[in-house]
Enzyme design. Sequence first.
Site, PDB file in Angstrom:
ATOM      1  N   ARG A   2      -1.253  -4.802  -6.208  1.00  0.00           N
ATOM      2  CA  ARG A   2      -0.962  -6.236  -6.224  1.00  0.00           C
ATOM      3  C   ARG A   2       0.312  -6.475  -7.027  1.00  0.00           C
ATOM      4  NH1 ARG A   2      -5.712  -8.009  -8.476  1.00  0.00           N
ATOM      5  NH2 ARG A   2      -6.853  -7.760  -6.539  1.00  0.00           N
ATOM      6  N   HIS A  21       0.848  -1.194   0.000  1.00  0.00           N
ATOM      7  CA  HIS A  21       0.000   0.000   0.000  1.00  0.00           C
ATOM      8  C   HIS A  21       0.884   1.245   0.000  1.00  0.00           C
ATOM      9  CE1 HIS A  21      -3.066  -2.857   1.112  1.00  0.00           C
ATOM     10  NE2 HIS A  21      -2.430  -3.149   2.225  1.00  0.00           N
ATOM     11  N   GLU A  58      -1.006  -0.425   8.263  1.00  0.00           N
ATOM     12  CA  GLU A  58      -1.934  -1.345   8.922  1.00  0.00           C
ATOM     13  C   GLU A  58      -1.205  -2.213   9.943  1.00  0.00           C
ATOM     14  OE1 GLU A  58      -3.423  -3.204   5.360  1.00  0.00           O
ATOM     15  OE2 GLU A  58      -2.007  -4.843   5.463  1.00  0.00           O
ATOM     16  N   HIS A 108       3.694  -7.332   1.532  1.00  0.00           N
ATOM     17  CA  HIS A 108       3.154  -8.308   2.480  1.00  0.00           C
ATOM     18  C   HIS A 108       2.108  -9.212   1.843  1.00  0.00           C
ATOM     19  CE1 HIS A 108       0.482  -4.775   2.665  1.00  0.00           C
ATOM     20  NE2 HIS A 108      -0.489  -5.636   2.877  1.00  0.00           N
TER      21      HIS A 108
HETATM   22 ZN    ZN Z   1      -2.551  -4.974   3.228  1.00  0.00          ZN
END
Ligand code: ZN
Length: 317
Positions: free
Chosen positions: A197, A102, A119, A177
Site C-alpha cells: 500500500r 504488487h 492481474e 493502481h
Molecule cells: Zn491489485
Amino acid sequence: MKEQQPILLSPAYKDYLWGGTKLKIEWGKETDLEILAESWELSAHKDGQSVVKTGAFAGCTLSAYIEKNGKESLGTKAEGMDYFPILIKLIDAKKDLSVQVHPEDAYALENEGEYGKTEMWYILDCEEGASLYYGFSKDVTKAEYREAIENNTLTEILNQVPVHPGDVFFIPAGTVHAIGAGILICEIQQNSNTTYRVYDYNRKDKDGNTRPLHIEKAIAVSDLKKSPELPVIPDGEMVTLAECEYFAVRRIRVKEEKELEISKQSFHSLIVTEGSGTLLMDGESLTFTKGDSIWIPAQDGGYTIQGKCELILSALD
Ligand code: ZN
C-alpha cells in the site's frame, strides 16, 4: 474416482470496510455480512477458499477437490506448479481503495515467500463519473515518486482513467493502481495476496488509526514509466481480453447457443456476468445465472452453452 463434469463453486466472502452491497442485491451473493467488498469466485488461496457446490465433491474446498480429483484437473500447463495458478474475484468498491502495487515473482518469492501478482480487471458496472488510477501519467523518477508520497500529492502524478462497463485493464506486477469508488469489477490474477500500500488518502478507521503503508517495498517494485495506452475491446462472440504467461481471459457472448472446446492443457473457469443459461457436456447439464462461477476440469472435449448470457472464460491457455 475422477470427476470430469462441470461444477458450480461458492465463493469466499470478504467484508472489507470500503465494500458495498451490490454483490448481494444485484449479483445473488448470499451472506449475513452487512458489507460485501469481495467474493472470491475461484480461489484455492489460504486466505479464502471457494467451495464446491455441485457434483460428487459438493462441500469440499477447491484445494480439497483438486487433491481428491487429481492435479490433472488443472491441466498440463499447471503441471510444474506447486500451487493453484489463479484467483478470480468480484469486487464492489463503494469507496476508493488504497493506491497499491504488487511485486513480480522474483521479488515476492525472496521477500514474501509467495508468488508476485499480475492481474487484470474487467469493469462490470460503475456509477456515473467513476474513475480509477492506472500507472503514472508520465515517466517519473524515484525521487519524484518518493516526494509525491511524502507530500500526499501522489494522485497528481498518477494516470486517472474514467471507466465504463466492458473496459479492460491489464495490470502487470509493478503497475501502481487503485480502484475508485462506485466501480464493480471482475479481477483475474495470479494466486497471491501480496500487496504494498502506497497511499491511503490519509483515512483513519473508527479508532483513529491509519492503515500501514509499505512505502520502501512499493518504491522498490514500482514501474516508473508512463502507463501504456489502453486496449480497445471489439464486439464479438468470443474476444480475448488479456493474455499473458499466467492466464488467458476471454469474453463470451451467447445469443442462443455457442460451442466451446477444452483441452488437457487447462481447466476452464466461467464467471457469468450477464443473463442465464445451461451448460451441456457429455450428456450432463448445469444451469447457471448471473454471478455464478463454473469450473470445468481439463480434458479433451467440448461443451455447449445455451441461453442468452455473457461469460468471462479464464484458462491457462
Ligand atoms: Zn491489485
